[in-house]
Design a protein around this motif. Structure first.
Motif, mmCIF file in Angstrom:
data_model
loop_
_atom_site.group_PDB
_atom_site.id
_atom_site.type_symbol
_atom_site.label_atom_id
_atom_site.label_comp_id
_atom_site.label_asym_id
_atom_site.label_seq_id
_atom_site.Cartn_x
_atom_site.Cartn_y
_atom_site.Cartn_z
ATOM 1 N N PHE A 161 -8.065 -4.144 -23.964
ATOM 2 C CA PHE A 161 -8.759 -4.774 -24.995
ATOM 3 C C PHE A 161 -8.226 -3.627 -26.252
ATOM 4 O O PHE A 161 -8.069 -2.484 -26.080
ATOM 5 C CB PHE A 161 -10.090 -4.650 -24.991
ATOM 6 N N ARG A 162 -8.433 -4.026 -27.475
ATOM 7 C CA ARG A 162 -8.194 -3.127 -28.633
ATOM 8 C C ARG A 162 -9.318 -3.476 -29.719
ATOM 9 O O ARG A 162 -9.841 -4.639 -29.899
ATOM 10 C CB ARG A 162 -6.875 -3.134 -29.153
ATOM 11 N N GLN A 163 -9.545 -2.251 -30.302
ATOM 12 C CA GLN A 163 -10.276 -2.251 -31.405
ATOM 13 C C GLN A 163 -9.837 -1.504 -32.633
ATOM 14 O O GLN A 163 -9.636 -0.208 -32.540
ATOM 15 C CB GLN A 163 -11.823 -1.875 -31.217
ATOM 16 N N ALA A 164 -9.647 -2.105 -33.678
ATOM 17 C CA ALA A 164 -9.122 -1.313 -35.123
ATOM 18 C C ALA A 164 -10.269 -1.084 -35.824
ATOM 19 O O ALA A 164 -11.765 -1.927 -35.801
ATOM 20 C CB ALA A 164 -8.349 -2.378 -35.716
ATOM 21 N N PRO A 165 -10.275 -0.197 -36.620
ATOM 22 C CA PRO A 165 -11.611 -0.016 -37.542
ATOM 23 C C PRO A 165 -12.074 -0.928 -38.555
ATOM 24 O O PRO A 165 -11.274 -1.727 -38.946
ATOM 25 C CB PRO A 165 -11.103 1.224 -38.363
ATOM 26 N N GLY A 166 -13.274 -1.364 -38.383
ATOM 27 C CA GLY A 166 -13.932 -2.525 -39.050
ATOM 28 C C GLY A 166 -13.647 -3.713 -38.392
ATOM 29 O O GLY A 166 -14.038 -4.843 -39.055
ATOM 30 N N LYS A 167 -12.936 -3.825 -37.364
ATOM 31 C CA LYS A 167 -12.685 -5.215 -36.530
ATOM 32 C C LYS A 167 -13.434 -5.237 -35.183
ATOM 33 O O LYS A 167 -13.703 -4.179 -34.578
ATOM 34 C CB LYS A 167 -11.281 -5.318 -36.544
ATOM 35 N N GLU A 168 -13.775 -6.409 -34.740
ATOM 36 C CA GLU A 168 -14.031 -6.627 -33.410
ATOM 37 C C GLU A 168 -13.047 -6.271 -32.507
ATOM 38 O O GLU A 168 -11.914 -6.415 -32.483
ATOM 39 C CB GLU A 168 -14.514 -8.211 -33.323
ATOM 40 N N ARG A 169 -13.884 -5.991 -31.267
ATOM 41 C CA ARG A 169 -12.870 -5.679 -30.071
ATOM 42 C C ARG A 169 -12.370 -7.236 -29.648
ATOM 43 O O ARG A 169 -12.746 -8.190 -29.465
ATOM 44 C CB ARG A 169 -13.648 -5.235 -28.811
ATOM 45 N N GLU A 170 -10.850 -6.953 -29.557
ATOM 46 C CA GLU A 170 -10.246 -8.169 -28.918
ATOM 47 C C GLU A 170 -9.230 -8.064 -27.823
ATOM 48 O O GLU A 170 -8.834 -6.905 -27.290
ATOM 49 C CB GLU A 170 -9.015 -8.767 -29.995
ATOM 50 N N GLY A 171 -9.175 -9.098 -26.772
ATOM 51 C CA GLY A 171 -8.466 -8.848 -25.716
ATOM 52 C C GLY A 171 -6.932 -9.001 -25.849
ATOM 53 O O GLY A 171 -6.518 -9.827 -26.859
ATOM 54 N N VAL A 172 -6.201 -7.992 -25.299
ATOM 55 C CA VAL A 172 -4.704 -7.873 -25.431
ATOM 56 C C VAL A 172 -4.112 -8.790 -24.427
ATOM 57 O O VAL A 172 -3.226 -9.663 -24.424
ATOM 58 C CB VAL A 172 -4.367 -6.442 -25.793
ATOM 59 N N ALA A 173 -4.318 -8.197 -23.119
ATOM 60 C CA ALA A 173 -3.669 -8.741 -21.867
ATOM 61 C C ALA A 173 -4.555 -8.280 -20.803
ATOM 62 O O ALA A 173 -5.338 -7.474 -20.733
ATOM 63 C CB ALA A 173 -2.220 -8.004 -21.608
ATOM 64 N N ALA A 174 -4.364 -9.322 -19.403
ATOM 65 C CA ALA A 174 -5.293 -9.055 -18.403
ATOM 66 C C ALA A 174 -4.357 -9.446 -17.293
ATOM 67 O O ALA A 174 -3.541 -10.534 -17.293
ATOM 68 C CB ALA A 174 -6.463 -10.100 -18.583
ATOM 69 N N ILE A 175 -4.726 -9.015 -16.114
ATOM 70 C CA ILE A 175 -3.828 -9.341 -14.927
ATOM 71 C C ILE A 175 -4.913 -9.401 -13.780
ATOM 72 O O ILE A 175 -5.828 -8.508 -13.731
ATOM 73 C CB ILE A 175 -2.860 -8.094 -14.413
ATOM 74 N N ASP A 176 -4.979 -10.468 -12.635
ATOM 75 C CA ASP A 176 -5.739 -10.248 -11.572
ATOM 76 C C ASP A 176 -5.094 -9.685 -10.425
ATOM 77 O O ASP A 176 -3.950 -9.388 -10.378
ATOM 78 C CB ASP A 176 -6.525 -11.583 -11.511
ATOM 79 N N SER A 177 -6.042 -9.722 -9.558
ATOM 80 C CA SER A 177 -5.534 -9.011 -8.212
ATOM 81 C C SER A 177 -4.389 -9.787 -7.485
ATOM 82 O O SER A 177 -3.801 -9.251 -6.718
ATOM 83 C CB SER A 177 -6.615 -8.903 -7.056
ATOM 84 N N ASP A 178 -4.092 -11.040 -7.855
ATOM 85 C CA ASP A 178 -2.834 -11.888 -7.310
ATOM 86 C C ASP A 178 -1.651 -11.808 -8.249
ATOM 87 O O ASP A 178 -0.856 -12.191 -8.036
ATOM 88 C CB ASP A 178 -3.339 -13.222 -7.075
ATOM 89 N N GLY A 179 -1.690 -11.066 -9.208
ATOM 90 C CA GLY A 179 -0.731 -10.825 -10.221
ATOM 91 C C GLY A 179 -0.666 -11.831 -11.416
ATOM 92 O O GLY A 179 0.347 -11.744 -12.146
ATOM 93 N N ASN A 180 -1.907 -12.807 -11.450
ATOM 94 C CA ASN A 180 -1.811 -13.718 -12.517
ATOM 95 C C ASN A 180 -2.042 -13.014 -14.045
ATOM 96 O O ASN A 180 -2.774 -12.110 -13.889
ATOM 97 C CB ASN A 180 -2.639 -14.736 -12.501
ATOM 98 N N LYS A 214 4.031 -3.277 -34.004
ATOM 99 C CA LYS A 214 3.789 -3.347 -35.337
ATOM 100 C C LYS A 214 2.728 -2.453 -35.716
ATOM 101 O O LYS A 214 1.822 -2.102 -35.119
ATOM 102 C CB LYS A 214 3.599 -4.639 -35.670
ATOM 103 N N PRO A 215 2.730 -2.301 -37.091
ATOM 104 C CA PRO A 215 1.536 -1.396 -37.522
ATOM 105 C C PRO A 215 0.035 -2.079 -37.304
ATOM 106 O O PRO A 215 -1.027 -1.538 -37.319
ATOM 107 C CB PRO A 215 1.734 -1.449 -39.047
ATOM 108 N N GLU A 216 0.049 -3.534 -37.368
ATOM 109 C CA GLU A 216 -1.275 -4.140 -36.995
ATOM 110 C C GLU A 216 -1.473 -3.866 -35.449
ATOM 111 O O GLU A 216 -2.423 -4.439 -35.217
ATOM 112 C CB GLU A 216 -1.174 -5.695 -37.322
ATOM 113 N N ASP A 217 -0.711 -3.292 -34.677
ATOM 114 C CA ASP A 217 -1.018 -3.016 -33.261
ATOM 115 C C ASP A 217 -1.918 -1.724 -33.260
ATOM 116 O O ASP A 217 -2.320 -1.392 -32.287
ATOM 117 C CB ASP A 217 0.025 -2.883 -32.469
ATOM 118 N N THR A 218 -2.089 -1.102 -34.555
ATOM 119 C CA THR A 218 -2.740 0.199 -34.313
ATOM 120 C C THR A 218 -4.370 0.035 -34.035
ATOM 121 O O THR A 218 -4.956 -1.117 -34.476
ATOM 122 C CB THR A 218 -2.533 0.773 -35.792
ATOM 123 N N ALA A 219 -4.816 0.820 -33.106
ATOM 124 C CA ALA A 219 -6.380 0.454 -32.575
ATOM 125 C C ALA A 219 -6.408 1.422 -31.632
ATOM 126 O O ALA A 219 -5.451 2.075 -30.709
ATOM 127 C CB ALA A 219 -6.353 -0.937 -32.086
#
Length: 123
Positions: free
Chosen positions: A37-56, A86-91
């Motif tokens: 997850f990532r959180q930039a200043p003044g913004k809510e935390r957002e999910g970026v990527a996830a993986i489960d134990s089966d590799g999905n 990108k600059p918008e990935d800053t968090a």
């Protein structure tokens, strides 16, 4: 209690790459998933990527084609390879762990969180 330790953040110019690692310990579940997850200043935390134990895997639209999440079961580690940054990935980037089946990008499903690692992308 699951312990999570992130590493690999830093500063990079736009177009560059960074690799984040999350080492997990203290769990014995057969079904689980881990996310970034990532959180930039003044913004809510957002999910970026996830993986489960089966590799999905599951990715936010904003990072599809640029970020790749993977896991090394032998080291209980999840990796987030970030390319074409990108600059918008800053968090602040956080690793998180959840029991059960996934992989989900909603933070409310996750029980355990790391301390975070800063990613800064300059233009």
């Amino acid at each position: 209690q699951v312990q999570l330790v992130e590493s690999g953040g830093g500063s990079v110019q736009a177009g560059g790459s960074l690799r984040l690692s999350c080492a997990a310990s203290g769990y014995s579940y057969s079904n689980y998933y881990m996310g970034w997850f990532r959180q930039a200043p003044g913004k809510e935390r957002e999910g970026v990527a996830a993986i489960d134990s089966d590799g999905n895997t599951n990715y936010a639209d904003s990072v599809k084609g640029r970020f790749t999440i993977s896991q090394d079961h032998t080291k209980n580690t999840v990796i987030l390879q970030m390319n074409s940054l990108k600059p918008e990935d800053t968090a602040m980037y956080y690793c998180a762990f959840a029991r059960g089946r996934g992989p989900r990008l909603f933070q409310y499903y996750y029980d355990n969180w790391g301390q975070g690692t800063q990613v800064t992308v300059s233009s």
